[in-house]
Design an enzyme around this catalytic site. Structure first.
Site, PDB file in Angstrom:
ATOM      1  N   PHE A  75       0.894  -1.178   0.000  1.00  0.00           N
ATOM      2  CA  PHE A  75       0.000   0.000   0.000  1.00  0.00           C
ATOM      3  C   PHE A  75       0.921   1.214   0.000  1.00  0.00           C
ATOM      4  CE2 PHE A  75      -2.347  -3.437   1.938  1.00  0.00           C
ATOM      5  CZ  PHE A  75      -3.663  -3.272   1.533  1.00  0.00           C
ATOM      6  N   ASP A  96      -0.655   0.550  -5.282  1.00  0.00           N
ATOM      7  CA  ASP A  96      -1.686   1.314  -4.591  1.00  0.00           C
ATOM      8  C   ASP A  96      -2.882   1.322  -5.530  1.00  0.00           C
ATOM      9  OD1 ASP A  96      -1.501   3.578  -2.085  1.00  0.00           O
ATOM     10  OD2 ASP A  96      -3.195   3.776  -3.453  1.00  0.00           O
ATOM     11  N   ASN A 122      -5.254  -3.256  -6.763  1.00  0.00           N
ATOM     12  CA  ASN A 122      -5.808  -3.565  -5.454  1.00  0.00           C
ATOM     13  C   ASN A 122      -4.816  -4.530  -4.777  1.00  0.00           C
ATOM     14  OD1 ASN A 122      -7.220  -5.314  -3.504  1.00  0.00           O
ATOM     15  ND2 ASN A 122      -8.996  -4.114  -4.097  1.00  0.00           N
ATOM     16  N   ALA A 123      -4.380  -4.174  -3.576  1.00  0.00           N
ATOM     17  CA  ALA A 123      -3.327  -4.951  -2.923  1.00  0.00           C
ATOM     18  C   ALA A 123      -3.783  -6.379  -2.609  1.00  0.00           C
ATOM     19  CB  ALA A 123      -2.888  -4.258  -1.641  1.00  0.00           C
ATOM     20  N   ASP A 143       1.003  -1.746   4.736  1.00  0.00           N
ATOM     21  CA  ASP A 143       0.594  -0.537   5.471  1.00  0.00           C
ATOM     22  C   ASP A 143      -0.759  -0.062   4.937  1.00  0.00           C
ATOM     23  OD1 ASP A 143       0.489   1.773   6.977  1.00  0.00           O
ATOM     24  OD2 ASP A 143       1.881   2.889   5.715  1.00  0.00           O
ATOM     25  N   CYS A 187      -3.103   1.459  11.208  1.00  0.00           N
ATOM     26  CA  CYS A 187      -3.347   2.787  11.762  1.00  0.00           C
ATOM     27  C   CYS A 187      -4.762   2.890  12.324  1.00  0.00           C
ATOM     28  CB  CYS A 187      -3.079   3.872  10.729  1.00  0.00           C
ATOM     29  SG  CYS A 187      -3.991   3.651   9.192  1.00  0.00           S
TER      30      CYS A 187
END
Ligand SMILES: C[S@@+](CC[C@H](N)C(=O)[O-])C[C@H]1O[C@@H](n2cnc3c(N)ncnc32)[C@H](O)[C@@H]1O
Length: 244
Positions: A75, A96, A122-123, A143, A187
């Protein structure tokens, strides 16, 4: 949520629409990055990850010295981790889903004289496809955006987010060559360190690999945690090694 009106513009010094100079350059872990403060994501850059980009550079150098060759940043946004892996000497692929972010990442690679295979993908799809093709990497970075967001309803949203984190990390571990290093982040303030660790343990179990925790880190020192405000301890950035 706080009832503030949405607006995008330069407040000070006031500038007529379209005339403000919002494209800036800044240094991040020794790399030169470009961002548009109004048009790009976050505040332009993920400044909370700067110290972790520097950390990734050190690990990439170590991995390369140990004979590792390849890195993957799943990402990448503007390429913060990908550029660190490339500067460390790894042949790096990064993705990304935002074409705008990848455009900026390509420009940032150019600014630093680095070659990175940046892809608008798309990851989840890319990780699945890489695994199916038998590719392996010596270093992987995961991430994702906050998968459990403020305002989403209760425990079921957190459980769904943990399932998504587990899928990403399971695939990340499966893609690692033995001895490879995974830098994995979350996060989401709503997924705490203990839950993050338990999710990683489950992913390691399903990957069938012994996994060591080398470091448990958070945001950089310019994003200090305020005691009594647990939301300020939102970022987890852990360094793992697939031992075998
Ligand atoms: C937390 S940011 C990454 C920050 C970056 N690693 C850094 O250190 O600067 C998450 C990124 O994931 C991207 N993204 C969100 N969902 C995605 C998906 N399913 N596949 C690939 N990228 C995605 C967003 O466009 C955003 O750039």
């Amino acid at each position: 949520m706080e009832g503030l009106s949405r607006r995008r513009g330069v407040l000070l010094p006031a500038a007529p629409a379209g005339e403000a100079q919002t494209l800036v350059r800044y240094h991040d872990a020794g790399a030169l990055l470009e961002a548009d403060l109004l048009a790009d994501g976050k505040t332009g850059g993920f400044l909370d990850q700067q110290e972790n980009h520097a950390l990734a550079l050190g690990y990439a150098q170590g991995v390369a010295e140990g004979g590792g060759r390849t890195g993957l940043d799943a990402f990448t946004y503007h390429g913060g981790f990908a550029l660190a892996l490339a500067r460390g000497g790894l042949e790096t692929m990064a993705c990304d889903e935002s074409a705008a972010a990848i455009g900026r990442a390509r420009r940032n690679a150019e600014l630093n004289g680095l070659a990175v295979d940046f892809q608008v993908r798309n990851a989840f799809d890319l990780l699945r496809a890489l695994e199916a093709s038998g590719r392996r990497f010596d270093m992987v970075v995961i991430d994702p955006p906050a998968l459990a967001k403020r305002g989403q309803a209760g425990a079921s949203a957190v459980a769904a987010a943990v399932r998504a984190y587990k899928e990403l990390n399971l695939r990340g571990l499966r893609l690692l060559s033995p001895g490879g290093v995974l830098i994995t982040c979350s996060c989401s303030a709503r997924v705490g360190g203990a839950e993050f660790g338990a999710m990683l343990e489950a992913a390691a179990h399903d990957a069938g690999a012994p996994v060591q925790v080398l470091e448990r880190r958070g945001a950089g020192r310019d994003h200090p945690v305020l005691l009594g405000v647990p939301e300020t301890e939102y970022l987890k950035c852990w360094v793992l090694r697939r031992a075998l």
